[in-house]
Each structure stands twice: as structure tokens, then as C-alpha cells.
Design a protein around this motif. Structure first.
Motif, mmCIF file in Angstrom:
data_model
loop_
_atom_site.group_PDB
_atom_site.id
_atom_site.type_symbol
_atom_site.label_atom_id
_atom_site.label_comp_id
_atom_site.label_asym_id
_atom_site.label_seq_id
_atom_site.Cartn_x
_atom_site.Cartn_y
_atom_site.Cartn_z
ATOM 1 N N TYR A 211 31.157 40.359 39.658
ATOM 2 C CA TYR A 211 30.950 40.882 38.308
ATOM 3 C C TYR A 211 29.846 40.065 37.637
ATOM 4 O O TYR A 211 29.948 38.837 37.560
ATOM 5 C CB TYR A 211 32.235 40.791 37.482
ATOM 6 C CG TYR A 211 33.376 41.639 38.006
ATOM 7 C CD1 TYR A 211 33.703 42.845 37.399
ATOM 8 C CD2 TYR A 211 34.123 41.223 39.104
ATOM 9 C CE1 TYR A 211 34.752 43.630 37.873
ATOM 10 C CE2 TYR A 211 35.181 42.001 39.590
ATOM 11 C CZ TYR A 211 35.479 43.191 38.969
ATOM 12 O OH TYR A 211 36.512 43.970 39.439
ATOM 13 N N MET A 212 28.808 40.730 37.160
ATOM 14 C CA MET A 212 27.716 40.061 36.448
ATOM 15 C C MET A 212 27.728 40.543 35.005
ATOM 16 O O MET A 212 27.485 41.721 34.720
ATOM 17 C CB MET A 212 26.374 40.376 37.107
ATOM 18 C CG MET A 212 26.199 39.770 38.488
ATOM 19 S SD MET A 212 24.616 40.220 39.273
ATOM 20 C CE MET A 212 25.029 41.860 39.894
ATOM 21 N N TYR A 213 28.024 39.609 34.087
ATOM 22 C CA TYR A 213 28.138 39.994 32.681
ATOM 23 C C TYR A 213 27.840 38.787 31.796
ATOM 24 O O TYR A 213 28.305 37.669 32.078
ATOM 25 C CB TYR A 213 29.553 40.508 32.388
ATOM 26 C CG TYR A 213 29.727 41.045 30.995
ATOM 27 C CD1 TYR A 213 29.125 42.239 30.598
ATOM 28 C CD2 TYR A 213 30.476 40.354 30.047
ATOM 29 C CE1 TYR A 213 29.270 42.736 29.319
ATOM 30 C CE2 TYR A 213 30.635 40.842 28.758
ATOM 31 C CZ TYR A 213 30.025 42.035 28.399
ATOM 32 O OH TYR A 213 30.174 42.513 27.124
ATOM 33 N N SER B 239 31.280 36.406 37.991
ATOM 34 C CA SER B 239 32.740 36.331 37.993
ATOM 35 C C SER B 239 33.297 37.074 39.197
ATOM 36 O O SER B 239 32.637 37.953 39.758
ATOM 37 C CB SER B 239 33.343 36.942 36.717
ATOM 38 O OG SER B 239 32.882 36.296 35.556
ATOM 39 N N VAL B 240 34.534 36.705 39.593
ATOM 40 C CA VAL B 240 35.298 37.462 40.582
ATOM 41 C C VAL B 240 36.707 37.662 40.030
ATOM 42 O O VAL B 240 37.153 36.955 39.118
ATOM 43 C CB VAL B 240 35.380 36.751 41.947
ATOM 44 C CG1 VAL B 240 34.018 36.695 42.607
ATOM 45 C CG2 VAL B 240 35.988 35.366 41.802
ATOM 46 N N ILE C 128 28.558 45.461 38.485
ATOM 47 C CA ILE C 128 29.494 45.042 39.527
ATOM 48 C C ILE C 128 28.821 45.295 40.875
ATOM 49 O O ILE C 128 28.362 46.416 41.138
ATOM 50 C CB ILE C 128 30.808 45.836 39.451
ATOM 51 C CG1 ILE C 128 31.444 45.695 38.066
ATOM 52 C CG2 ILE C 128 31.779 45.357 40.530
ATOM 53 C CD1 ILE C 128 32.657 46.589 37.861
ATOM 54 N N TYR C 129 28.743 44.265 41.699
ATOM 55 C CA TYR C 129 28.157 44.402 43.033
ATOM 56 C C TYR C 129 29.274 44.304 44.067
ATOM 57 O O TYR C 129 30.022 43.316 44.118
ATOM 58 C CB TYR C 129 27.117 43.318 43.288
ATOM 59 C CG TYR C 129 26.584 43.338 44.707
ATOM 60 C CD1 TYR C 129 25.687 44.320 45.124
ATOM 61 C CD2 TYR C 129 26.999 42.377 45.628
ATOM 62 C CE1 TYR C 129 25.206 44.344 46.425
ATOM 63 C CE2 TYR C 129 26.514 42.394 46.938
ATOM 64 C CZ TYR C 129 25.630 43.389 47.333
ATOM 65 O OH TYR C 129 25.165 43.412 48.626
ATOM 66 N N ILE C 130 29.400 45.353 44.895
ATOM 67 C CA ILE C 130 30.401 45.388 45.950
ATOM 68 C C ILE C 130 29.681 45.219 47.281
ATOM 69 O O ILE C 130 28.906 46.086 47.688
ATOM 70 C CB ILE C 130 31.179 46.710 45.946
ATOM 71 C CG1 ILE C 130 31.843 46.945 44.577
ATOM 72 C CG2 ILE C 130 32.234 46.721 47.046
ATOM 73 C CD1 ILE C 130 32.561 48.272 44.472
ATOM 74 N N ASP D 130 38.632 47.616 33.197
ATOM 75 C CA ASP D 130 39.566 46.479 33.223
ATOM 76 C C ASP D 130 38.832 45.179 32.933
ATOM 77 O O ASP D 130 39.337 44.316 32.189
ATOM 78 C CB ASP D 130 40.255 46.397 34.588
ATOM 79 C CG ASP D 130 41.337 47.452 34.764
ATOM 80 O OD1 ASP D 130 41.671 48.127 33.768
ATOM 81 O OD2 ASP D 130 41.831 47.605 35.896
ATOM 82 N N PHE D 131 37.655 45.004 33.525
ATOM 83 C CA PHE D 131 36.915 43.761 33.283
ATOM 84 C C PHE D 131 36.470 43.680 31.826
ATOM 85 O O PHE D 131 36.629 42.638 31.171
ATOM 86 C CB PHE D 131 35.705 43.669 34.209
ATOM 87 C CG PHE D 131 34.873 42.437 33.971
ATOM 88 C CD1 PHE D 131 35.170 41.245 34.605
ATOM 89 C CD2 PHE D 131 33.790 42.463 33.085
ATOM 90 C CE1 PHE D 131 34.420 40.101 34.372
ATOM 91 C CE2 PHE D 131 33.032 41.327 32.845
ATOM 92 C CZ PHE D 131 33.353 40.145 33.488
#
Length: 521
Positions: free
Chosen positions: A336-338, A343-344, A383-385, A418-419
């Protein structure tokens, strides 16, 4: 958009003398019936400022230009200025009669430029001057010469005017494949047609099938129901094929009655010196056979989602360390990039079972870069998966060939919401992007968009990009491995290889709602 002006008077005498230079601002002047800009950057700045500021002084000046004889390809007119609307309608009807064209939709078929802001600066003869070059838009492409060579260009066009088969329109895809790019006609004249790309279609009407409804972004239940029940259209029934020489242009229409309608539009066009991608919804009323902007009680424009595919090499993530707790093989978890941080999602065991929280992480990338997608430079959640992640169950089917399946859309949407709900300063948690590394060198990006709403207005426009298409950016380590900063992707600064858009336009007049949901894929 058609803008509001306080002045309603219109001088019935329209002198043809426009030799005097009239400034709309520091960047543009009108001379001899054409707008003149000393560079393409000045033109882009002028359009950007008009869109952002919506300065009524600027729009009043357009009305002054019309009094002096200037005519826009697509006029900016205050819907309440009935005198001006009637005057321009009469002029258009006279031209139709002289050309024996009685088609009430013909102004759309003749307009080459989809971007309404750019079209306001192009005159009725499809001309504009930029950087000492005269640009002439035609059904055979965009031609340009040095201003001093204008007569040579007009002579060439007159001598090479082709008769058009009224029953079978030329195929713009074939023309773009055969003649796309810049072509030097002679030592003075250059022709431009947008090169062929992965999706070459053209459209302008309704039609299309009805896919299953997806999760909408509106928080109002009533509006949710209206949006979900809008007729689906692909904008591909009966359109302006000339516009598609310069990219993509799609239009959907829905009618309240014979004299009132709503249009939902998407365009992705390049004219060499100017490029833009955008969507728009506008309501119109027919006056003397011409469609003009007219206000609705409320008007909505919303983006359900945009899917983009790129050739983009997989970043090599060597290791990262959570601030609290340890995660095995964390480099395979979604990132997660914010707000400048990585973040994870981390599990937390308790007597009530396993719950999840979000941990800031330290990230090291030893090869390639992380993709980052945004519109209008907004610092949205990304979000990078990674390819086939091993950690975390988010309900996303990594093996599915369709990232836009109902189950995947719901899972990815839930990941983002959710994030954002967990972040104290997230604001309205609706806009974010998810990128999945489909293979080593290919990514798929889903942008979950936003909803725009106005009252007592006639249009809403959202320009995704000015001067570039849907291009990917990168998230690079900032001052430390705990932070990132977004930069243009100078190494991989490429266009999408495939796109799909799903958005809607709707408006209410009285108790009646009309509109369309446009899906392009």
C-alpha cells in the motif's frame, strides 16, 4: 462546458473587421478572425486556467469576440443569453440551407475537435495559429504551414479537395494505419494524423449490452439506484468519424423529449501540438434546430472504474522490515502506497481470532521501479499486488484472466476502502488505484474513480490529462527506504496497451432523470 455570464445583451451589428488585436489574457490574441498563441505551452496554460478559474471576465470576452465577428468551432455561450443563441442559430441554419444540409445533428458531425475548451479557440473555418504556424483541421487530417505560407496551403487544399461518398464514410482506422504521424506534403506543408493504436473505433450514439451492475461509489442510495439503472451505451452507434482521425471520440445521447437531451462523452485525441483525454456530461435544448447548453436541476458525472494495461517490468523487491511484528516472505504481500509511506496488511492473533492492521514498512527495490497511477497529480492511494502473492488472503483471484470479474472487482474495491477507512486523514475514501503484476513484464491497473455533482448547471467535464495520455508514473524511495515520492517514469514513460472505461452521466429536470452509463472496452 458552457459558462455563465451576466451580460445578456448582444449587438445585432456584427462587423467583419477583426484586424484589431483583442486580448483574452496574456497568452492569446484574436487577429483576422483567428486566435493566435505564440507557443503550444501558452495555449495549454490558457485552457488550463480557464478550466480551473472559470473567470467570467474571460467568457465575457468571448461574447465580445462574437460581436466583432469571430466564430468558435464550438461557441462558449451563456445559456441565459437567448439573443446570442438565436443569432448564432440563425447563422448556422443559413449555412445549412446554402449547403443543402438539413440534418439537425450536423454540427456534431462537422466538429472535428472533441475537447470543448480547445474547440472554443478554433474558429468556424477550423483554423488556429500556434507558434507562427497556421493549423487547418480537415476531414483528411490536420495540415499546418508557416503563417506566411497560408495562401499556398489554401491553394493546395482547394486543388486536392476530395469528393466524399455520402453513403460510405472512409474508415479512420485504415487511414490512421496507412498515413498516421507527420507527413511532409511539400517543403511548406505538413500533414498530421494520429497514428494507429490498440483500440481504433469510432462512435457517437447509444446502444450496447447490459453487463452485471458493479459496486458504485455514490453514498446516496437513491442516486445509486438511478445510476445502476441507467441504459448502457458504448458510444459507437453513429458518430463523427472525422474526430477519430485524431484518436478516440465516443458519444451517448438520451432524450427527455424532442427538444431536450443529455450527452455523455469520452475522448482521447492528439493533434500534434495539443493532446487531451477526458469525459463530459452536458444537457442541451434545441433552439431553431441547433442544440445549445441549458441548465438542469442537478447534473452528475461519475467514474466507476478505468482499466489500463501496460508493458512494465516487474520490480525486484529484495526485503523490507515492518515496524512491528514479523511477516514471512513479506515481499510477496500487497504493498500500500499512501501519503508518502509504504504499508502492508499484518495479521494480529487474539482470543477472538485473527484480525488485521496496517504496518508501515521499509522497502528496498534492487531492480526496476514500482508503478504508480494517478490522475491530475492527485496523491491517491496506490496498491501494488506482486505476481501471484503468497501472503494475505484478500479474496482476489490471482489466477483469473479477468481482473474485472465481479468477484475481483468487489475484492479489490474492499482492499482500497478498508485501508482508507483505517487512515485518520483519508477524507472521503473513494478514489484509489490497484495495480496487479500480471506477468514479469506486464501490469494491469484499475482506477476506482470519483463522483462530481452540480446543481443548476449545464455540464461537468473531467479532463484526465492535458498533453499526455494515460501514462504510468513511478513510486521511488524518497528521503529514506520508509518513504516514497512519485515521479514521471522517464525510463518506462509509455502509453497503455489496452484500456477500458466505465463511467456515467445523469441529470434531473423536474422529476425526470435521464443519462447513460458508457462502457468502452
Amino acid at each position: 462546458m458552457f459558462f455563465s455570464c451576466q451580460t445578456e445583451n448582444f449587438d445585432e451589428s456584427l462587423p467583419n473587421d477583426t484586424n484589431s488585436i483583442e486580448k483574452i489574457n496574456a497568452n492569446g490574441v484574436v487577429e483576422n478572425g483567428r486566435f493566435i498563441f505564440n507557443s503550444s505551452e501558452n495555449l495549454k496554460t490558457t485552457i488550463s486556467n480557464m478550466k480551473k478559474n472559470q473567470d467570467k471576465v474571460d467568457f465575457y470576452k468571448f461574447e465580445e469576440y462574437y460581436k466583432k465577428g469571430f466564430r468558435s468551432l464550438e461557441p462558449f455561450v451563456d445559456p441565459s443569453n437567448k439573443n446570442l443563441i438565436s443569432k448564432l442559430s440563425e447563422e448556422i441554419n443559413k449555412k445549412r440551407k446554402s449547403s443543402k444540409n438539413t440534418d439537425t445533428e450536423s454540427e456534431e458531425q462537422n466538429n472535428i475537435v472533441a475537447d470543448p475548451y480547445l474547440a472554443a479557440f478554433i474558429n468556424e473555418n477550423n483554423e488556429i495559429v500556434v507558434n507562427d504556424s497556421l493549423y487547418k483541421f480537415t476531414e483528411n487530417g490536420l495540415f499546418f504551414v508557416a503563417v506566411k505560407d497560408s495562401t499556398h496551403l489554401f491553394t493546395y487544399l482547394a486543388n486536392n479537395k476530395k469528393s466524399t461518398n455520402k453513403l460510405i464514410a472512409p474508415d479512420p482506422c485504415y487511414i490512421r494505419a496507412e498515413s498516421g504521424g507527420y507527413t511532409q506534403i511539400d517543403t511548406q506543408i505538413t500533414q498530421y494524423i494520429m497514428p494507429i493504436d490498440g483500440d481504433c473505433g469510432y462512435g457517437g450514439g447509444g446502444g450496447g449490452s447490459t453487463p452485471p451492475p458493479i459496486s458504485q461509489l455514490s453514498s446516496e442510495e437513491k442516486l445509486q439506484n438511478i445510476i445502476q439503472n441507467l441504459p448502457i451505451c458504448d458510444g459507437n452507434a453513429s458518430g463523427n468519424w472525422v474526430q477519430n482521425l485524431f484518436g478516440k471520440s465516443y458519444v451517448c445521447r438520451s432524450y427527455y423529449n424532442d427538444g431536450d437531451r443529455i450527452k455523455t462523452e469520452f475522448w482521447d485525441q492528439s493533434f500534434g501540438f495539443y493532446k487531451s483525454v477526458g469525459i463530459q456530461v452536458k444537457t442541451q435544448t434545441k433552439t431553431l434546430g441547433i442544440w445549445w447548453a441549458s441548465e438542469s436541476d442537478e447534473i452528475h458525472l461519475g467514474i466507476n472504474r478505468i482499466l489500463l494495461k501496460y508493458d512494465f517490468p516487474q520490480p525486484q523487491i529484495n526485503a523490507y522490515t515492518p515496524t512491528g511484528g514479523l511477516i514471512s516472505n513479506p515481499y510477496k504481500a500487497p504493498i500500500y502506497m499512501y501519503a508518502g509511506k509504504f504499508s502492508v496488511r499484518s495479521p494480529s492473533a487474539s482470543t477472538f481470532g485473527v484480525s488485521y492492521y496496517y504496518s508501515d514498512i521499509k522497502l528496498k527495490i534492487t531492480k526496476n521501479v514500482l508503478p504508480f497511477f494517478r490522475l491530475d497529480n492527485d496523491p491517491i492511494l496506490n496498491i501494488y499486488i506482486p505476481n501471484i502473492p503468497l501472503i494475505g488472503d484478500v479474496g482476489f483471484n490471482y489466477y483469473s484472466s479477468d481482473i474485472t470479474s465481479n468477484s475481483n472487482i468487489k475484492a479489490l474495491y474492499k482492499m482500497g476502502i478498508d485501508f482508507l477507512k483505517s487512515q485518520a486523514n483519508a477524507g472521503d475514501p473513494k478514489v484509489f488505484s490497484v495495480t496487479y503484476q500480471r506477468s514479469y513484464d506486464k501490469i494491469e491497473t484499475l482506477y476506482f474513480g470519483e463522483h462530481f455533482y452540480n446543481t443548476n448547471d449545464n455540464s461537468i467535464e473531467k479532463k484526465f490529462y492535458q498533453d499526455v495520455g494515460f501514462k504510468i508514473s513511478i513510486g521511488k524511495n524518497g528521503n529514506s527506504d520508509w518513504q516514497y515520492q512519485v515521479e514521471p517514469d522517464t525510463d518506462y514513460f509509455r502509453n497503455y496497451t489496452h484500456y477500458e472505461v466505465d463511467f456515467y452521466g445523469a441529470a434531473r429536470r423536474g422529476s425526470t432523470w435521464k443519462g447513460n452509463r458508457m462502457i468502452r472496452n
